[in-house]
Scaffold this active site. Structure first.
Site, PDB file in Angstrom:
ATOM      1  N   LYS A  69      23.314 -30.079  40.184  1.00 50.42           N
ATOM      2  CA  LYS A  69      24.463 -30.576  39.419  1.00 50.42           C
ATOM      3  C   LYS A  69      25.762 -29.949  39.943  1.00 50.42           C
ATOM      4  O   LYS A  69      26.761 -30.637  40.118  1.00 50.42           O
ATOM      5  CB  LYS A  69      24.266 -30.283  37.924  1.00 50.42           C
ATOM      6  CG  LYS A  69      23.189 -31.180  37.294  1.00 50.42           C
ATOM      7  CD  LYS A  69      22.757 -30.756  35.900  1.00 50.42           C
ATOM      8  CE  LYS A  69      21.586 -31.635  35.439  1.00 50.42           C
ATOM      9  NZ  LYS A  69      21.036 -31.272  34.132  1.00 50.42           N
ATOM     10  N   GLN A  83      21.664 -26.459  29.945  1.00 54.37           N
ATOM     11  CA  GLN A  83      20.412 -26.960  30.504  1.00 54.37           C
ATOM     12  C   GLN A  83      19.260 -26.709  29.528  1.00 54.37           C
ATOM     13  O   GLN A  83      19.096 -25.612  29.010  1.00 54.37           O
ATOM     14  CB  GLN A  83      20.135 -26.286  31.862  1.00 54.37           C
ATOM     15  CG  GLN A  83      18.955 -26.848  32.624  1.00 54.37           C
ATOM     16  CD  GLN A  83      19.117 -28.309  33.053  1.00 54.37           C
ATOM     17  OE1 GLN A  83      20.228 -28.774  33.296  1.00 54.37           O
ATOM     18  NE2 GLN A  83      18.010 -29.027  33.132  1.00 54.37           N
ATOM     19  N   ASP A 106      26.472 -34.556  28.108  1.00 52.87           N
ATOM     20  CA  ASP A 106      25.042 -34.877  28.045  1.00 52.87           C
ATOM     21  C   ASP A 106      24.770 -35.926  26.966  1.00 52.87           C
ATOM     22  O   ASP A 106      23.687 -36.507  26.929  1.00 52.87           O
ATOM     23  CB  ASP A 106      24.246 -33.613  27.686  1.00 52.87           C
ATOM     24  CG  ASP A 106      23.495 -33.038  28.871  1.00 52.87           C
ATOM     25  OD1 ASP A 106      23.132 -33.810  29.774  1.00 52.87           O
ATOM     26  OD2 ASP A 106      23.262 -31.811  28.876  1.00 52.87           O
TER      27      ASP A 106
HETATM   28  N1  GUN Z   1      16.688 -30.972  30.841  1.00 51.40           N
HETATM   29  C1  GUN Z   1      16.071 -32.074  31.334  1.00 51.40           C
HETATM   30  N2  GUN Z   1      16.927 -33.109  31.444  1.00 51.40           N
HETATM   31  C2  GUN Z   1      18.118 -32.649  30.996  1.00 51.40           C
HETATM   32  C3  GUN Z   1      19.400 -33.260  30.879  1.00 51.40           C
HETATM   33  O1  GUN Z   1      19.619 -34.432  31.170  1.00 51.40           O
HETATM   34  N3  GUN Z   1      20.373 -32.443  30.381  1.00 51.40           N
HETATM   35  C4  GUN Z   1      20.151 -31.139  30.028  1.00 51.40           C
HETATM   36  N4  GUN Z   1      21.177 -30.450  29.537  1.00 51.40           N
HETATM   37  N5  GUN Z   1      18.980 -30.569  30.122  1.00 51.40           N
HETATM   38  C5  GUN Z   1      17.970 -31.312  30.622  1.00 51.40           C
END
Ligand code: GUN
Length: 337
Positions: free
Chosen positions: A92, A136, A159
Protein backbone atom coordinates in the site's frame (compact mmCIF):
# COMPACT_ATOMS: atom_id res chain seq x y z
CA UNK A 1 -20.24 10.64 -3.67
CA UNK A 2 -18.18 7.56 -3.15
CA UNK A 3 -20.39 5.20 -5.08
CA UNK A 4 -19.86 7.09 -8.29
CA UNK A 5 -16.42 5.46 -8.53
CA UNK A 6 -15.96 7.36 -11.72
CA UNK A 7 -16.48 4.91 -14.51
CA UNK A 8 -13.35 5.13 -16.45
CA UNK A 9 -12.87 3.60 -19.80
CA UNK A 10 -10.38 0.79 -19.84
CA UNK A 11 -10.17 -2.49 -21.56
CA UNK A 12 -11.62 -5.46 -19.85
CA UNK A 13 -9.12 -7.75 -21.43
CA UNK A 14 -5.91 -5.94 -22.37
CA UNK A 15 -4.36 -9.39 -22.73
CA UNK A 16 -6.41 -10.07 -25.84
CA UNK A 17 -5.38 -6.71 -27.26
CA UNK A 18 -1.71 -7.16 -26.54
CA UNK A 19 -1.69 -10.42 -28.49
CA UNK A 20 -2.36 -8.37 -31.65
CA UNK A 21 0.82 -6.35 -31.25
CA UNK A 22 3.84 -7.20 -33.39
CA UNK A 23 6.02 -8.55 -30.60
CA UNK A 24 3.78 -8.90 -27.57
CA UNK A 25 5.27 -9.06 -24.13
CA UNK A 26 2.79 -11.45 -22.53
CA UNK A 27 0.83 -9.97 -19.64
CA UNK A 28 0.14 -12.00 -16.51
CA UNK A 29 -3.24 -12.86 -17.94
CA UNK A 30 -1.71 -14.32 -21.10
CA UNK A 31 0.81 -16.31 -19.10
CA UNK A 32 -1.93 -17.66 -16.86
CA UNK A 33 -4.02 -18.54 -19.86
CA UNK A 34 -1.17 -20.37 -21.53
CA UNK A 35 -0.30 -22.30 -18.40
CA UNK A 36 -3.88 -23.30 -17.69
CA UNK A 37 -5.23 -23.63 -21.24
CA UNK A 38 -7.95 -21.12 -20.45
CA UNK A 39 -8.48 -18.71 -23.36
CA UNK A 40 -7.27 -15.18 -22.60
CA UNK A 41 -10.61 -13.84 -23.82
CA UNK A 42 -12.22 -15.34 -20.70
CA UNK A 43 -9.85 -13.66 -18.28
CA UNK A 44 -10.55 -10.45 -16.45
CA UNK A 45 -7.16 -8.75 -16.29
CA UNK A 46 -7.32 -7.06 -12.90
CA UNK A 47 -3.61 -6.30 -13.01
CA UNK A 48 -3.91 -4.38 -16.27
CA UNK A 49 -7.09 -2.58 -15.22
CA UNK A 50 -5.53 -1.59 -11.87
CA UNK A 51 -2.48 -0.22 -13.73
CA UNK A 52 -4.75 1.93 -15.91
CA UNK A 53 -6.50 3.28 -12.82
CA UNK A 54 -3.22 4.00 -11.03
CA UNK A 55 -1.87 5.93 -13.99
CA UNK A 56 -5.09 7.99 -14.14
CA UNK A 57 -4.68 8.73 -10.42
CA UNK A 58 -1.02 9.74 -10.86
CA UNK A 59 -2.03 12.25 -13.55
CA UNK A 60 -4.69 13.80 -11.35
CA UNK A 61 -2.29 14.00 -8.39
CA UNK A 62 0.25 15.91 -10.51
CA UNK A 63 -2.44 18.44 -11.46
CA UNK A 64 -3.64 18.72 -7.85
CA UNK A 65 -0.11 19.44 -6.65
CA UNK A 66 0.49 22.01 -9.36
CA UNK A 67 -2.85 23.81 -9.20
CA UNK A 68 -3.65 23.56 -5.50
CA UNK A 69 -0.34 22.73 -3.83
CA UNK A 70 -2.02 19.74 -2.22
CA UNK A 71 -0.58 16.24 -2.00
CA UNK A 72 -2.96 13.42 -1.02
CA UNK A 73 -1.78 11.69 2.16
CA UNK A 74 -2.54 8.21 3.46
CA UNK A 75 -1.73 7.05 7.00
CA UNK A 76 -1.31 3.33 7.51
CA UNK A 77 -1.35 1.85 11.00
CA UNK A 78 0.10 -1.63 11.48
CA UNK A 79 -0.08 -3.38 14.84
CA UNK A 80 2.15 -6.41 15.36
CA UNK A 81 4.22 -8.33 12.84
CA UNK A 82 1.93 -10.68 10.94
CA UNK A 83 3.80 -11.47 7.74
CA UNK A 84 0.72 -11.13 5.50
CA UNK A 85 -0.25 -7.78 7.05
CA UNK A 86 3.33 -6.49 6.72
CA UNK A 87 3.29 -7.45 3.03
CA UNK A 88 -0.06 -5.72 2.41
CA UNK A 89 1.06 -2.56 4.22
CA UNK A 90 4.33 -2.45 2.28
CA UNK A 91 2.40 -2.77 -1.01
CA UNK A 92 0.00 0.00 0.00
CA UNK A 93 2.82 2.41 0.88
CA UNK A 94 4.69 1.55 -2.33
CA UNK A 95 1.54 2.19 -4.38
CA UNK A 96 1.15 5.58 -2.66
CA UNK A 97 4.69 6.59 -3.61
CA UNK A 98 4.15 5.47 -7.21
CA UNK A 99 1.15 7.75 -7.74
CA UNK A 100 2.72 10.70 -5.89
CA UNK A 101 0.85 10.45 -2.57
CA UNK A 102 2.55 11.05 0.75
CA UNK A 103 2.25 8.12 3.11
CA UNK A 104 2.58 8.11 6.86
CA UNK A 105 3.16 4.94 8.80
CA UNK A 106 2.82 3.85 12.40
CA UNK A 107 4.21 0.40 13.06
CA UNK A 108 3.21 -0.52 16.59
CA UNK A 109 4.31 -3.56 18.61
CA UNK A 110 1.85 -6.45 19.03
CA UNK A 111 1.52 -5.71 22.77
CA UNK A 112 0.68 -2.01 22.33
CA UNK A 113 -2.32 -0.91 24.39
CA UNK A 114 -5.68 -0.09 22.84
CA UNK A 115 -5.36 3.45 24.26
CA UNK A 116 -2.06 3.93 22.42
CA UNK A 117 -3.62 2.85 19.10
CA UNK A 118 -6.53 5.21 19.73
CA UNK A 119 -4.06 8.07 20.35
CA UNK A 120 -2.35 7.35 17.03
CA UNK A 121 -5.70 7.35 15.20
CA UNK A 122 -6.74 10.61 16.90
CA UNK A 123 -3.47 12.25 15.86
CA UNK A 124 -4.08 11.28 12.22
CA UNK A 125 -7.70 12.47 12.48
CA UNK A 126 -6.38 15.91 13.44
CA UNK A 127 -3.55 16.05 10.87
CA UNK A 128 -4.58 18.04 7.77
CA UNK A 129 -1.86 16.38 5.66
CA UNK A 130 -3.65 13.06 6.12
CA UNK A 131 -6.70 12.47 3.89
CA UNK A 132 -7.09 8.78 4.55
CA UNK A 133 -6.46 6.52 7.56
CA UNK A 134 -6.17 2.77 7.32
CA UNK A 135 -5.71 0.45 10.29
CA UNK A 136 -4.58 -2.89 8.92
CA UNK A 137 -6.79 -5.78 10.07
CA UNK A 138 -6.84 -8.13 11.83
CA UNK A 139 -5.74 -6.50 15.09
CA UNK A 140 -4.29 -8.47 18.00
CA UNK A 141 -7.00 -10.02 20.19
CA UNK A 142 -6.59 -7.63 23.13
CA UNK A 143 -7.50 -4.65 20.94
CA UNK A 144 -11.14 -3.97 20.13
CA UNK A 145 -11.48 -3.67 16.36
CA UNK A 146 -14.84 -2.03 16.95
CA UNK A 147 -13.40 0.74 19.16
CA UNK A 148 -10.55 1.45 16.75
CA UNK A 149 -12.71 1.54 13.61
CA UNK A 150 -15.29 3.72 15.38
CA UNK A 151 -12.50 6.20 16.24
CA UNK A 152 -11.48 6.86 12.62
CA UNK A 153 -13.01 10.09 11.36
CA UNK A 154 -15.59 9.10 8.71
CA UNK A 155 -14.17 11.82 6.44
CA UNK A 156 -10.84 9.90 6.45
CA UNK A 157 -12.27 6.36 6.53
CA UNK A 158 -10.83 5.31 3.16
CA UNK A 159 -11.36 1.64 4.05
CA UNK A 160 -15.09 2.37 4.33
CA UNK A 161 -15.36 0.21 7.47
CA UNK A 162 -16.83 2.83 9.81
CA UNK A 163 -20.39 1.81 10.79
CA UNK A 164 -21.74 5.13 9.48
CA UNK A 165 -20.23 4.47 6.06
CA UNK A 166 -21.43 0.85 6.04
CA UNK A 167 -24.86 1.94 7.31
CA UNK A 168 -25.16 4.49 4.49
CA UNK A 169 -24.14 1.79 2.01
CA UNK A 170 -26.98 -0.39 3.26
CA UNK A 171 -29.68 2.28 3.07
CA UNK A 172 -31.58 3.36 -0.01
CA UNK A 173 -31.34 7.10 -0.63
CA UNK A 174 -28.02 7.46 1.18
CA UNK A 175 -24.48 7.48 -0.10
CA UNK A 176 -21.45 6.49 1.96
CA UNK A 177 -18.40 8.75 1.87
CA UNK A 178 -16.27 5.71 1.08
CA UNK A 179 -16.93 2.16 -0.11
CA UNK A 180 -14.72 -0.74 1.11
CA UNK A 181 -11.89 -1.26 -1.35
CA UNK A 182 -12.05 -4.96 -2.25
CA UNK A 183 -15.80 -5.07 -3.00
CA UNK A 184 -15.51 -1.73 -4.82
CA UNK A 185 -12.75 -3.31 -6.93
CA UNK A 186 -14.99 -6.30 -7.74
CA UNK A 187 -17.75 -4.00 -9.01
CA UNK A 188 -15.26 -1.89 -10.94
CA UNK A 189 -14.08 -5.05 -12.73
CA UNK A 190 -17.66 -6.00 -13.61
CA UNK A 191 -18.43 -2.49 -14.87
CA UNK A 192 -15.27 -2.14 -16.92
CA UNK A 193 -16.00 -5.51 -18.48
CA UNK A 194 -19.52 -4.25 -19.23
CA UNK A 195 -21.13 -7.11 -17.33
CA UNK A 196 -24.81 -6.25 -16.81
CA UNK A 197 -25.71 -6.24 -13.12
CA UNK A 198 -29.23 -4.81 -12.99
CA UNK A 199 -31.86 -7.55 -12.96
CA UNK A 200 -29.24 -10.31 -12.77
CA UNK A 201 -28.95 -12.99 -10.12
CA UNK A 202 -25.80 -12.62 -8.03
CA UNK A 203 -24.39 -14.96 -5.45
CA UNK A 204 -21.88 -13.76 -2.87
CA UNK A 205 -20.07 -16.56 -1.07
CA UNK A 206 -18.87 -15.40 2.35
CA UNK A 207 -20.31 -12.76 4.66
CA UNK A 208 -17.29 -10.94 6.08
CA UNK A 209 -17.48 -7.25 7.02
CA UNK A 210 -14.53 -6.55 4.72
CA UNK A 211 -15.74 -8.25 1.53
CA UNK A 212 -18.88 -10.42 1.43
CA UNK A 213 -21.37 -8.14 3.19
CA UNK A 214 -20.39 -4.89 1.40
CA UNK A 215 -20.11 -6.73 -1.94
CA UNK A 216 -23.70 -7.95 -1.56
CA UNK A 217 -24.85 -4.40 -0.70
CA UNK A 218 -23.07 -2.93 -3.73
CA UNK A 219 -24.64 -5.49 -6.07
CA UNK A 220 -28.07 -4.85 -4.56
CA UNK A 221 -27.63 -1.08 -5.02
CA UNK A 222 -27.11 -1.86 -8.69
CA UNK A 223 -30.39 -3.75 -8.77
CA UNK A 224 -29.07 -7.31 -8.78
CA UNK A 225 -31.03 -9.97 -6.93
CA UNK A 226 -28.45 -11.05 -4.39
CA UNK A 227 -28.18 -14.27 -2.41
CA UNK A 228 -25.50 -14.68 0.21
CA UNK A 229 -24.12 -18.14 0.78
CA UNK A 230 -22.10 -18.85 3.91
CA UNK A 231 -20.85 -21.68 6.09
CA UNK A 232 -24.33 -22.41 7.50
CA UNK A 233 -26.18 -22.29 4.17
CA UNK A 234 -27.69 -25.65 3.23
CA UNK A 235 -26.87 -26.50 -0.38
CA UNK A 236 -24.86 -23.40 -1.26
CA UNK A 237 -23.75 -25.08 -4.46
CA UNK A 238 -27.32 -25.30 -5.81
CA UNK A 239 -27.95 -21.62 -5.01
CA UNK A 240 -24.68 -20.51 -6.56
CA UNK A 241 -25.33 -22.54 -9.71
CA UNK A 242 -28.33 -20.29 -10.47
CA UNK A 243 -26.28 -17.08 -10.38
CA UNK A 244 -25.23 -14.96 -13.36
CA UNK A 245 -22.55 -13.28 -11.23
CA UNK A 246 -20.54 -15.03 -8.52
CA UNK A 247 -18.29 -13.27 -6.03
CA UNK A 248 -16.35 -15.85 -4.04
CA UNK A 249 -14.94 -14.57 -0.74
CA UNK A 250 -15.20 -17.51 1.64
CA UNK A 251 -11.51 -17.87 2.47
CA UNK A 252 -11.41 -21.60 1.64
CA UNK A 253 -8.94 -22.60 -1.06
CA UNK A 254 -10.63 -23.82 -4.27
CA UNK A 255 -13.97 -24.50 -2.55
CA UNK A 256 -16.03 -23.26 -5.49
CA UNK A 257 -15.64 -25.82 -8.24
CA UNK A 258 -17.09 -25.84 -11.75
CA UNK A 259 -20.22 -27.62 -10.43
CA UNK A 260 -21.12 -24.39 -8.62
CA UNK A 261 -21.02 -22.29 -11.79
CA UNK A 262 -23.88 -21.75 -14.20
CA UNK A 263 -22.72 -21.91 -17.83
CA UNK A 264 -21.88 -18.37 -18.96
CA UNK A 265 -21.70 -16.90 -15.45
CA UNK A 266 -19.12 -14.25 -14.54
CA UNK A 267 -16.86 -15.30 -11.67
CA UNK A 268 -14.95 -12.91 -9.41
CA UNK A 269 -12.53 -14.70 -7.12
CA UNK A 270 -11.49 -12.67 -4.07
CA UNK A 271 -9.60 -15.51 -2.37
CA UNK A 272 -5.86 -15.70 -2.04
CA UNK A 273 -4.55 -18.89 -0.45
CA UNK A 274 -1.16 -20.59 -0.44
CA UNK A 275 -1.32 -24.19 -1.73
CA UNK A 276 1.57 -26.61 -1.39
CA UNK A 277 3.16 -27.25 -4.76
CA UNK A 278 6.50 -29.08 -4.82
CA UNK A 279 6.95 -28.11 -8.49
CA UNK A 280 6.84 -24.38 -7.61
CA UNK A 281 10.05 -22.51 -6.75
CA UNK A 282 8.78 -21.48 -3.33
CA UNK A 283 7.14 -24.86 -2.64
CA UNK A 284 3.67 -23.33 -2.88
CA UNK A 285 1.50 -21.41 -5.29
CA UNK A 286 -1.35 -18.98 -4.82
CA UNK A 287 -4.88 -20.17 -5.49
CA UNK A 288 -8.23 -18.50 -5.04
CA UNK A 289 -11.46 -19.61 -3.39
CA UNK A 290 -12.48 -20.86 -6.83
CA UNK A 291 -11.05 -23.96 -8.49
CA UNK A 292 -9.84 -22.06 -11.52
CA UNK A 293 -9.74 -24.70 -14.25
CA UNK A 294 -13.13 -26.28 -13.66
CA UNK A 295 -14.86 -22.93 -13.04
CA UNK A 296 -13.23 -21.33 -16.11
CA UNK A 297 -14.59 -24.17 -18.23
CA UNK A 298 -18.13 -23.01 -17.34
CA UNK A 299 -17.69 -19.24 -16.92
CA UNK A 300 -17.88 -16.59 -19.65
CA UNK A 301 -15.45 -14.40 -17.69
CA UNK A 302 -13.31 -15.16 -14.66
CA UNK A 303 -10.62 -13.41 -12.61
CA UNK A 304 -7.29 -15.21 -12.23
CA UNK A 305 -5.44 -15.51 -8.91
CA UNK A 306 -3.07 -13.75 -8.68
CA UNK A 307 -3.68 -10.82 -11.01
CA UNK A 308 -7.44 -10.47 -10.62
CA UNK A 309 -9.05 -8.76 -7.63
CA UNK A 310 -5.82 -8.31 -5.59
CA UNK A 311 -4.36 -5.37 -7.54
CA UNK A 312 -7.80 -3.72 -7.64
CA UNK A 313 -8.00 -3.47 -3.84
CA UNK A 314 -4.99 -1.16 -3.71
CA UNK A 315 -6.16 0.82 -6.76
CA UNK A 316 -9.49 1.44 -4.98
CA UNK A 317 -7.69 2.50 -1.79
CA UNK A 318 -5.79 5.08 -3.83
CA UNK A 319 -9.05 6.16 -5.48
CA UNK A 320 -10.73 6.63 -2.10
CA UNK A 321 -7.78 8.62 -0.77
CA UNK A 322 -7.75 10.81 -3.86
CA UNK A 323 -11.50 11.38 -3.46
CA UNK A 324 -10.90 12.52 0.13
CA UNK A 325 -8.14 14.89 -1.03
CA UNK A 326 -10.48 16.27 -3.72
CA UNK A 327 -12.99 17.05 -0.98
CA UNK A 328 -10.24 18.90 0.89
CA UNK A 329 -9.53 20.96 -2.24
CA UNK A 330 -13.15 21.85 -2.89
CA UNK A 331 -13.94 22.27 0.79
CA UNK A 332 -16.96 20.02 0.23
CA UNK A 333 -18.91 19.79 3.43
CA UNK A 334 -19.28 16.19 4.43
CA UNK A 335 -20.33 16.68 8.02
CA UNK A 336 -23.86 15.56 8.72
CA UNK A 337 -23.24 12.22 7.09
N1 GUN B 1 -7.16 -6.80 6.06
C1 GUN B 1 -7.54 -7.51 4.98
N2 GUN B 1 -8.09 -6.72 4.03
C2 GUN B 1 -8.06 -5.46 4.55
C3 GUN B 1 -8.48 -4.21 4.03
O1 GUN B 1 -9.01 -4.07 2.93
N3 GUN B 1 -8.27 -3.15 4.87
C4 GUN B 1 -7.69 -3.28 6.10
N4 GUN B 1 -7.55 -2.17 6.83
N5 GUN B 1 -7.31 -4.42 6.59
C5 GUN B 1 -7.48 -5.51 5.81
Amino acid sequence: MALSCHRQTGACRPAARSSRRAAPRPSTAVVAATASAVPASKLIDGKGIAETIRSEIAKEVAVMKQQHGLTPGLAVVLVGSRKDSETYVRSKKKACAEVGFDSYGSDLPADVSEEEVLKVVEAYNADPRVHGILVQLPLPKHISEKRILDAISIEKDVDGFHPLNIGSLAMRGRDPLFVPCTPKGCIELLERCKVPISGRKACVIGRSNIVGMPAALLLQRRDATVTMVHSKTPDGQRICAEADIVIAACGVAEMVTGDWIKPGAVVIDVGINAKDDPTAKKGYRLVGDVEFESAAAKASLITPVPGGVGPMTIAMLLQNTLESARRAVTGEKVAGH
